[in-house]
Structure formats: structure tokens, C-alpha cells
Design a protein around this motif. Structure first.
Motif, short mmCIF file in Angstrom:
data_model
loop_
_atom_site.label_atom_id
_atom_site.label_comp_id
_atom_site.label_asym_id
_atom_site.label_seq_id
_atom_site.Cartn_x
_atom_site.Cartn_y
_atom_site.Cartn_z
N ASP A 296 0.80 -1.22 0.00
CA ASP A 296 0.00 0.00 0.00
C ASP A 296 0.84 1.28 0.00
O ASP A 296 0.29 2.38 0.05
N ARG A 297 2.16 1.12 -0.04
CA ARG A 297 3.03 2.30 0.00
C ARG A 297 3.02 3.01 -1.36
O ARG A 297 3.01 2.36 -2.40
N PRO A 298 3.08 4.35 -1.37
CA PRO A 298 3.18 5.08 -2.64
C PRO A 298 4.57 4.93 -3.25
O PRO A 298 5.52 4.52 -2.57
N ARG A 486 5.09 13.88 1.53
CA ARG A 486 4.38 14.41 2.69
C ARG A 486 3.02 14.98 2.31
O ARG A 486 2.05 14.86 3.07
N SER A 487 2.92 15.61 1.14
CA SER A 487 1.63 16.12 0.69
C SER A 487 0.66 14.98 0.41
O SER A 487 -0.55 15.09 0.67
N HIS A 488 1.20 13.84 -0.09
CA HIS A 488 0.36 12.67 -0.33
C HIS A 488 -0.25 12.16 0.97
O HIS A 488 -1.45 11.89 1.05
N TYR A 489 0.61 12.03 2.01
CA TYR A 489 0.12 11.52 3.30
C TYR A 489 -0.78 12.54 4.00
O TYR A 489 -1.72 12.16 4.72
N ALA A 490 -0.49 13.83 3.79
CA ALA A 490 -1.36 14.86 4.38
C ALA A 490 -2.75 14.79 3.77
O ALA A 490 -3.77 14.88 4.46
N GLY A 491 -2.83 14.63 2.42
CA GLY A 491 -4.12 14.50 1.75
C GLY A 491 -4.86 13.25 2.15
O GLY A 491 -6.08 13.25 2.35
N LYS A 492 -4.10 12.15 2.32
CA LYS A 492 -4.71 10.89 2.73
C LYS A 492 -5.28 11.00 4.14
O LYS A 492 -6.39 10.52 4.43
N HIS A 493 -4.53 11.68 5.03
CA HIS A 493 -4.99 11.85 6.41
C HIS A 493 -6.25 12.72 6.44
O HIS A 493 -7.20 12.43 7.19
N THR A 494 -6.28 13.78 5.62
CA THR A 494 -7.46 14.65 5.56
C THR A 494 -8.68 13.89 5.07
O THR A 494 -9.79 14.05 5.59
N GLY A 495 -8.48 13.04 4.06
CA GLY A 495 -9.58 12.22 3.54
C GLY A 495 -10.13 11.27 4.57
O GLY A 495 -11.36 11.09 4.70
N GLU A 496 -9.24 10.66 5.36
CA GLU A 496 -9.68 9.75 6.42
C GLU A 496 -10.47 10.49 7.49
O GLU A 496 -11.46 9.97 8.02
#
Length: 511
Positions: A296-298, A486-496
Motif C-alpha cells: 500500500d506504499r506510494p 508528505r503532501s500525499h500523506y497529508a491528503g490521505k490523512h485529511t480524507g480519512e
């Protein structure tokens, strides 16, 4: 907001025991990595081998150090396995020091150095990994100190060996009075071999006998180094005793039981004192390399590992090749330095690296790792460009050697701390970076040695400059990729977070 020193001192006070243990293990690493160059001619006499045969021990040590760095990641799952491996490896180094005087054949000596190299590689990976887990976002300062102890060990080792080195030929043939090698000749050979002997040129004019009476006292140096190293495994054993990992604590509650589960339940009762702070820092990420989790890692996760490893491949390769060939470069045209003067360059280079790491202990908690890395890599390029332009200046070579050591000294610990911070201290990056650095130190020396052999000594500085430019370009790419990551994980966290809010809203509406 607390000042850095106000925050770090209490951290160190709580975790000084494991920290000092890992530092002492790296002193053992430095002690073992630096003794071979100065003693190689006496070991040639001891094994009664040719110069070409004895240089295989350099390759044996470097190759198995690379294998050990890769294998070190296998011991990271629990603190017990890490400390057990560390204890075994530090004991092996003392044992190798004690056994080397008994190796009277080059094959036996190569086997002994293979064991030492394997132990050094495991120590390299484990000590870096455990310090990163122990201090996480504050690890940069302690990693700088850790790598300072390599330099300290590397400085002690030649000092111990020097009084016991032969001044003249240590294998006396029947006509030794007429043809024995002079002391300057042997000093020239020792300085030529002070790196890792990847290229041997024009050594046939020195009469190095393989048959005759062996007269060398170098055995005493190895036995002294074995004794100097013994407190290191004792420190590891003391830490294991303190953490209740020894068999005598089988009937008492063991910290290992919590460490081996690799779950959050091990730390949920931390407020009640069930898990010590030292162990909490070691528990995180012990299952980071699970293939199921990697799916699942980018793509940026893998690119960051590759870029960090490539940068250290180049910078550690520059360190190894510079230490190995700066003497050869200095005594060759157009500089043509005297053997004794040129022989100081390698010592100056390692001393400046050690001093640089000591200075960066302070700088690393005043400035961020990316800023220190940028300054260091730009400094390395500027110094090597100046050395390339003013290649006829002996004075500039000494100044440049000192400044180069200061600039490049902090790249490894700063890059390790920076990469692990980006990847949230999972621990996998440490194994990749340490292995890449070991590979670069070995392979870049082979490349530079072959280029010098075919193109001449000027190619030595040219290779280092090219590698420095590539390293800086890769670092700039790493900065860009980490922002994307970091922007990818920030967006993923916001979506969750939005999904959770929607679920809550639906539940409230249903009620």
C-alpha cells in the motif's frame, strides 16, 4: 518552547545507558577499520606472502562488511536480538584481534578479516538503527556523536600499532645486508596502502622477501587492541543485564515479552510504568518491512529509499577513495611531494572528519538536517573544484583535505536522520542507507583505482568532483520527492478524517 539543550539533556539522562553502549560499539568499529593499513607490511611478513597476496585481506574485510550491513537488518525485530547480535559482534572483534598474530598464512588472515568485516557491518546497522528508534526526531545530535566515535577509534588504532611496526625489512633473506628495504621505502608502501589497496603500482622495485627469518613485534599491537576493545562487549552485557535479558531473570517479568509482540498493546500502559521509556523508543516500526504493508506504499516511499541510498553510496565512496588515493595523488606528478609529507594527508583527513563530527553535534540541534546537508554537499563541491583547478599547489592540497573532511563528515548521520524523519522512523531506511554506504565505499574505490591506473593521477580529483555534483543533484531531487511524499500523506490523512466525520454524522442522524 524549550531550548534544544534543555530538551535533549533530560532525554539523554533517561537513556544514557543504551546510548553510551551504542557509542562504544562504534568505537570498536573504528578501532577495527583503521588498523589494517599501517600494519599490512608486518602482516605480509608474518604470513610470508607477496604484496599482491596480502592485499586480498582488504577486499575480504570490505566485502564481508557489506554483507554484514545487509544482514544487520535481520536482528532489528526485537531489542533482545539486536543486543545479542551486538554482544556477539563486539566479542568477535576482540577475538579477531587476539587471533591475528596466530594467522601465519594469508588465507587464514583473510578468513579472520572476513569475520571482522561481518561483525563490523552488523554493528554499523544495529547501532544506527537503535539510536534512530531511541531518539527519533532528536536522533540527529546523537547520530553525529555516534559517528564521532568511529573517528576516535580510527585515530587510536594506528597510534597503538605504530611503536610495534618494523623500521626495516621484517623478513631477512640470506643477503639482507646488501638489499634490504630501507625505512623510507617501507614508509612509502605503508602510506600507499593506507586506504584499501585497490590499486598497486610500481611496487616491484622494493625487495620484499617472502622466505627467511621473520622479525616483527606487531603481535603485541593486536593483543593490546583486543584488551582495549574488551570493555565494549562488557558494556553491551551490562545493558542486557539492566534490561533483564539474561537467563538469570527467567523467573521475573521480562521486558522482552512486551518487545516481541510488536503491537500497540505493549505501550498503552506506559503511564503506569509497565514499559520503560528506553524500550518504547525501540518498539516502533519493528514490523516495518512486512511485504503485506509495503503493497500500500506510494511510489515516493521507495524513491526516497533509493535516493538516500544513492547519495550515501557516493559520499561514502568519496571518503573511501580520497583516504585510499590521496597519498598516491600527492607523490605523483605534478605535486611530487616527499613520502613523509604526503603520508600526513591521510591522517589529516581522518582527523578533520572526527573533528567535524564533534562540531556537528552542536550544529545539528541548532540547524535542521536539510540545511546542514545542503551546506555540506555544496562545501564538498567547492573544495574539490578548487583542488581540481589549483592542482599544482601542495599547500592548497593540505588545506583542501582538512576542509573536505570537515564538510563531508556530517553527511551520513544527517542523511540518516533526515530520511528516517521523512519515513516516520520505521527503521527500514537505516538498513538500506548503511548497506548503500558500505557498497559505495568499496565499489567507488575500485572504480577510482582503475581510472587512476589508466588515465593518471589527475583523474583522482576529477572523479571526486563528478561524484560530488551527482550527489548534490540527487539531494535536490530528494527534497522535491519528500515534499510530494508528505503532501500525499497529508491528503490521505485529511480524507480519512472527513470519512470519520461523515460516519459520525450518519450515526447521529440514525439515532
Amino acid at each position: 518552547m524549550k531550548l534544544p539543550d534543555e530538551r535533549l539533556w533530560p532525554l539523554f539522562a533517561r537513556r544514557w545507558r543504551p546510548t553510551v553502549t551504542y557509542w562504544s560499539a562504534f568505537f570498536s568499529f573504528g578501532l577495527c577499520i583503521a588498523f589494517l593499513g599501517p600494519t599490512i607490511l608486518d602482516l605480509r611478513c608474518q604470513t610470508q606472502s607477496t604484496l599482491q597476496q596480502i592485499t586480498w585481506v582488504f577486499f575480504s574485510q570490505q566485502f564481508f562488511l557489506l554483507l554484514g550491513s545487509s544482514a544487520g537488518g535481520l536482528f532489528k525485530r526485537t531489542l533482545l536480538s539486536s543486543l545479542s547480535a551486538l554482544l556477539s559482534c563486539t566479542l568477535i572483534i576482540s577475538l579477531v584481534f587476539a587471533v591475528i598474530p596466530l594467522c601465519h598464512h594469508v588465507v587464514l588472515l583473510s578468513v579472520a578479516m572476513a569475520f571482522a568485516g561481518q561483525a563490523m557491518g552488523v554493528i554499523d546497522t544495529i547501532a544506527n538503527l537503535q539510536l534512530v528508534r531511541l531518539y527519533q526526531k532528536d536522533s540527529a545530535v546523537f547520530l553525529q556523536a555516534l559517528h564521532f566515535f568511529i573517528g576516535l577509534g580510527a585515530l587510536v588504532s594506528p597510534l597503538v600499532a605504530d611503536p610495534f611496526l618494523a623500521d626495516g625489512s621484517c623478513v631477512l633473506s640470506a643477503n639482507w645486508t646488501a638489499n634490504s628495504s630501507s625505512s623510507p621505502d617501507l614508509q612509502h608502501l605503508r602510506s600507499s596502502l593506507s586506504g584499501h589497496a585497490t590499486a598497486l603500482h610500481n611496487t616491484s622495485q622494493y625487495p620484499l622477501y617472502t622466505e627467511g627469518v621473520v622479525i616483527t613485534k606487531v603481535s603485541y599491537a593486536f593483543w593490546i587492541m583486543a584488551l582495549i576493545n574488551l570493555p565494549v562487549p562488557a558494556a553491551v552485557l551490562t545493558l542486557m543485564y539492566h534490561e533483564r535479558f539474561l537467563p538469570c531473570f527467567d523467573n521475573s517479568p521480562r521486558l522482552l515479552d512486551k518487545d516481541s509482540q510488536c503491537s500497540t498493546s505493549a505501550v498503552r500502559d506506559g503511564s503506569q510504568g509497565n514499559v520503560v521509556p528506553f524500550l518504547q523508543g525501540h518498539l516502533s516500526g519493528c514490523c516495518c518491512c512486512n511485504p503485506a504493508k509495503l503493497r500500500d506504499r506510494p511510489a515516493t516511499f521507495f524513491i526516497l529509499h533509493a535516493l538516500g541510498g544513492a547519495i550515501l553510496f557516493l559520499t561514502d565512496g568519496i571518503i573511501g577513495s580520497y583516504a585510499g588515493f590521496v597519498y598516491t595523488y600527492a607523490v605523483s606528478p605534478p605535486l611530487l611531494m616527499g613520502h613523509k609529507t604526503a603520508g600526513c594527508l591521510d591522517s589529516i583527513f581522518w582527523a578533520s572528519i572526527t573533528a567535524g563530527r564533534l562540531a556537528f553535534i552542536y550544529l545539528s540541534y541548532r540547524y535542521t538536517a536539510p540545511r546542514l546537508l545542503t551546506i555540506s554537499l555544496v562545501g564538498v563541491i567547492l573544495v574539490q573544484c578548487l583542488l581540481l583547478i589549483f592542482y599544482t599547489s601542495s599547500v592548497l592540497l593540505f588545506i583542501g583535505t582538512c576542509v573536505l573532511g570537515l564538510c563531508i563528515s556530517s553527511v551520513f548521520p544527517s542523511m540518516l536522520a533526515f530520511t528516517e524523519d521523512i519515513l516516520e522512523y520505521k527503521g527500514c531506511a537505516t538498513t538500506v542507507l548503511v548497506t548503500s554506504a558500505s557498497a559505495g565505499e568499496m565499489m567507488l574505490q575500485l572504480l577510482v583505482g582503475s581510472v587512476i591506473h589508466s588515465q593518471g593521477s589527475y583523474a583522482f580529483m576529477l572523479c571526486g568532483t563528478i561524484a560530488s555534483f551527482i550527489g548534490l543533484c540527487l539531494f535536490l531531487l530528494l527534497i522535491y520527492v519528500q515534499r510530494v511524499h508528505r503532501s500525499h500523506y497529508a491528503g490521505k490523512h485529511t480524507g480519512e478524517q472527513k470519512k470519520k466525520k461523515k460516519k459520525k454524522a450518519v450515526r447521529v442522524f440514525v439515532v
